[in-house]
Design an enzyme around this catalytic site. Structure first.
Site, PDB file in Angstrom:
ATOM      1  N   VAL A  25       0.810  -1.232   0.000  1.00 21.92           N
ATOM      2  CA  VAL A  25       0.000   0.000   0.000  1.00 21.92           C
ATOM      3  C   VAL A  25       0.837   1.273   0.000  1.00 21.92           C
ATOM      4  O   VAL A  25       0.317   2.356  -0.244  1.00 21.92           O
ATOM      5  CB  VAL A  25      -0.996   0.039   1.189  1.00 21.92           C
ATOM      6  CG1 VAL A  25      -2.053  -1.041   1.052  1.00 21.92           C
ATOM      7  CG2 VAL A  25      -0.285  -0.032   2.545  1.00 21.92           C
ATOM      8  N   ASN A  41      -7.746  -1.374   4.487  1.00 15.78           N
ATOM      9  CA  ASN A  41      -7.657  -2.206   5.693  1.00 15.78           C
ATOM     10  C   ASN A  41      -6.225  -2.463   6.143  1.00 15.78           C
ATOM     11  O   ASN A  41      -5.977  -2.629   7.337  1.00 15.78           O
ATOM     12  CB  ASN A  41      -8.369  -3.540   5.430  1.00 15.78           C
ATOM     13  CG  ASN A  41      -8.047  -4.571   6.484  1.00 15.78           C
ATOM     14  OD1 ASN A  41      -8.596  -4.533   7.593  1.00 15.78           O
ATOM     15  ND2 ASN A  41      -7.136  -5.493   6.175  1.00 15.78           N
ATOM     16  N   TYR A  45       1.020   4.567  17.207  1.00 14.85           N
ATOM     17  CA  TYR A  45      -0.043   3.864  16.470  1.00 14.85           C
ATOM     18  C   TYR A  45      -1.315   4.715  16.538  1.00 14.85           C
ATOM     19  O   TYR A  45      -1.990   4.930  15.531  1.00 14.85           O
ATOM     20  CB  TYR A  45      -0.277   2.488  17.106  1.00 14.85           C
ATOM     21  CG  TYR A  45      -1.414   1.703  16.508  1.00 14.85           C
ATOM     22  CD1 TYR A  45      -1.273   1.046  15.289  1.00 14.85           C
ATOM     23  CD2 TYR A  45      -2.640   1.619  17.171  1.00 14.85           C
ATOM     24  CE1 TYR A  45      -2.330   0.322  14.747  1.00 14.85           C
ATOM     25  CE2 TYR A  45      -3.693   0.894  16.637  1.00 14.85           C
ATOM     26  CZ  TYR A  45      -3.532   0.252  15.430  1.00 14.85           C
ATOM     27  OH  TYR A  45      -4.589  -0.455  14.893  1.00 14.85           O
TER      28      TYR A  45
HETATM   29  N1  LIG Z   1      -6.639  -6.402  15.577  1.00 16.05           N
HETATM   30  C1  LIG Z   1      -6.961  -5.334  16.268  1.00 16.05           C
HETATM   31  O1  LIG Z   1      -7.056  -5.394  17.496  1.00 16.05           O
HETATM   32  C2  LIG Z   1      -7.263  -4.029  15.562  1.00 16.05           C
HETATM   33  C3  LIG Z   1      -7.834  -3.005  16.313  1.00 16.05           C
HETATM   34  C4  LIG Z   1      -8.115  -1.788  15.698  1.00 16.05           C
HETATM   35  C5  LIG Z   1      -7.811  -1.606  14.366  1.00 16.05           C
HETATM   36  N2  LIG Z   1      -7.235  -2.603  13.656  1.00 16.05           N
HETATM   37  C6  LIG Z   1      -6.899  -2.333  12.253  1.00 16.05           C
HETATM   38  O2  LIG Z   1      -7.528  -3.277  11.420  1.00 16.05           O
HETATM   39  C7  LIG Z   1      -6.751  -3.463  10.229  1.00 16.05           C
HETATM   40  C8  LIG Z   1      -6.527  -4.959  10.007  1.00 16.05           C
HETATM   41  O3  LIG Z   1      -5.778  -5.460  11.082  1.00 16.05           O
HETATM   42  P1  LIG Z   1      -5.768  -6.999  11.542  1.00 16.05           P
HETATM   43  O4  LIG Z   1      -6.040  -7.024  12.977  1.00 16.05           O
HETATM   44  O5  LIG Z   1      -6.563  -7.816  10.624  1.00 16.05           O
HETATM   45  O6  LIG Z   1      -4.191  -7.283  11.393  1.00 16.05           O
HETATM   46  P2  LIG Z   1      -3.374  -8.427  10.628  1.00 16.05           P
HETATM   47  O7  LIG Z   1      -1.957  -8.180  10.980  1.00 16.05           O
HETATM   48  O8  LIG Z   1      -3.965  -9.752  10.880  1.00 16.05           O
HETATM   49  O9  LIG Z   1      -3.650  -8.060   9.104  1.00 16.05           O
HETATM   50  C9  LIG Z   1      -3.087  -6.917   8.507  1.00 16.05           C
HETATM   51  C10 LIG Z   1      -2.838  -7.232   7.053  1.00 16.05           C
HETATM   52  O10 LIG Z   1      -2.217  -6.077   6.455  1.00 16.05           O
HETATM   53  C11 LIG Z   1      -1.174  -6.549   5.627  1.00 16.05           C
HETATM   54  N3  LIG Z   1      -0.162  -5.516   5.398  1.00 16.05           N
HETATM   55  C12 LIG Z   1       0.791  -5.057   6.235  1.00 16.05           C
HETATM   56  N4  LIG Z   1       1.579  -4.154   5.616  1.00 16.05           N
HETATM   57  C13 LIG Z   1       1.102  -4.053   4.343  1.00 16.05           C
HETATM   58  C14 LIG Z   1       1.480  -3.293   3.212  1.00 16.05           C
HETATM   59  N5  LIG Z   1       2.543  -2.455   3.232  1.00 16.05           N
HETATM   60  N6  LIG Z   1       0.770  -3.424   2.073  1.00 16.05           N
HETATM   61  C15 LIG Z   1      -0.308  -4.273   2.034  1.00 16.05           C
HETATM   62  N7  LIG Z   1      -0.699  -5.021   3.059  1.00 16.05           N
HETATM   63  C16 LIG Z   1      -0.002  -4.917   4.207  1.00 16.05           C
HETATM   64  C17 LIG Z   1      -0.599  -7.743   6.367  1.00 16.05           C
HETATM   65  O11 LIG Z   1       0.196  -8.561   5.523  1.00 16.05           O
HETATM   66  C18 LIG Z   1      -1.862  -8.417   6.869  1.00 16.05           C
HETATM   67  O12 LIG Z   1      -2.403  -9.337   5.939  1.00 16.05           O
HETATM   68  C19 LIG Z   1      -5.474  -2.658  10.436  1.00 16.05           C
HETATM   69  O13 LIG Z   1      -5.564  -1.412   9.789  1.00 16.05           O
HETATM   70  C20 LIG Z   1      -5.439  -2.461  11.942  1.00 16.05           C
HETATM   71  O14 LIG Z   1      -4.680  -1.327  12.322  1.00 16.05           O
HETATM   72  C21 LIG Z   1      -6.957  -3.812  14.214  1.00 16.05           C
END
Ligand SMILES: NC(=O)c1ccc[n+]([C@@H]2O[C@H](COP(=O)([O-])OP(=O)(O)OC[C@H]3O[C@@H](n4cnc5c(N)ncnc54)[C@H](O)[C@@H]3O)[C@@H](O)[C@H]2O)c1
Length: 267
Positions: free
Chosen positions: A64, A90, A160
């Site tokens: 991204v 995402n 973050y």
């Molecule tokens: N899990 C939580 O507690 C939580 C809470 C609030 C917000 N979020 C947000 O939700 C979203 C998804 O998180 P998740 O929990 O599924 O995490 P995750 O780590 O399971 O998934 C994140 C995905 O993003 C991909 N990614 C990372 N860097 C990338 C890049 N440069 N280009 C493309 N893809 C990339 C990873 O390979 C992974 O598949 C994120 O934006 C995260 O900040 C998560």
């Protein structure tokens, strides 16, 4: 009737976690889905699972932080599936370090993925989203993954939190800019609490390290007990909200933030 039936969605970071579950739910709802990630093997597995279940999905390598990757991803959506109605920004990364501990390189990576990635995705997808909006009663939609750390301060993860606060206000500003320009692209954010994914696990590891115990189970227990609803979130809890915001059911939601956190920020 399926609420995203006939739509085409591009979801970044959808190889696993919240994005992967969202891709699955979108496909179950009748949408065609392009999954972009840097985890190519995992991304292809997610696509194969969706297609095996009768859905329609395609994978593209998408870092991204790279404009050319976004251009290729949007191009795949329009060339393979004919249009682009929905963008889900995402992809995200987490760094559980304080202001005095984080290195400049770690900060720059955080900003590149969590903020530059959202800006680039939005910019590169706009022409296709505008085009699709012309023949859609409720227009096109962008859903940005912010966090509860983007609406209230974070005791442990200030950097973050800064990136997610940026996503929260960028969402509102983009809604206003596109409204002013008459683009008919709704832009909304979703604000998950702690969700059981690889990233969720990273938050427990960093809390356990900070407590000096390295006891991840104990850290998980403390976080679980802080949730008024009494459990941690799972990816489907968030995916349902994302699909709703992307769907025509949310046709009058614009510049809004949907909090899905089991009540954590109610306090
Ligand atoms: N899990 C939580 O507690 C939580 C809470 C609030 C917000 N979020 C947000 O939700 C979203 C998804 O998180 P998740 O929990 O599924 O995490 P995750 O780590 O399971 O998934 C994140 C995905 O993003 C991909 N990614 C990372 N860097 C990338 C890049 N440069 N280009 C493309 N893809 C990339 C990873 O390979 C992974 O598949 C994120 O934006 C995260 O900040 C998560």
């Amino acid at each position: 009737m399926n609420r995203v039936d006939g739509k085409v969605a591009l979801i970044s970071g959808a190889a696993r976690g919240i994005g992967g579950e969202t891709a699955q739910l979108m496909a179950e709802g009748g949408a065609k889905v392009v999954i972009g990630d840097v985890l190519d093997e995992r991304g292809r597995q997610t696509v194969a699972a969706i297609n095996a279940g009768g859905g329609e999905a395609a994978y593209v390598h998408l870092d991204v932080t790279k404009q050319e990757d976004w251009a290729a991803a949007v191009n795949l959506a329009t060339s393979k599936f004919g249009k682009l109605d929905v963008l889900v920004n995402n992809a995200g990364v987490f760094v559980g370090k304080g202001i005095e501990e984080i290195s400049l390189a770690e900060w720059e990576k955080l900003v590149a993925v969590n903020m530059t990635g959202v800006f680039l995705g939005t910019r590169l997808a706009v022409p296709a989203l505008r085009e699709a909006a012309k023949s859609s009663e409720h227009g096109s939609a962008i859903v940005n993954l912010a966090s509860i750390a983007g609406i209230v301060g974070s005791t442990l993860d200030p950097l973050y939190s800064m990136t997610k606060g940026g996503v929260t206000l960028f969402t509102k500003s983009a809604a206003l800019e596109f409204g002013r320009k008459g683009y008919r692209i709704r832009v909304n954010s979703i604000h998950p609490g702690v969700i059981q994914t690889d990233m969720g696990e990273q938050t427990f590891v960093s809390r356990a390290q900070r407590a000096g115990t390295n006891d991840t189970s104990a850290a998980r227990q403390v976080v679980t007990e802080s949730v008024p609803w009494g459990r941690l979130g799972v990816p489907k809890d968030i995916a349902k909200g994302i699909v709703f915001l992307a769907s025509d059911d949310a046709g009058y939601m614009n510049g809004a933030g949907l909090v899905v956190d089991g009540g954590v920020t109610a306090a």
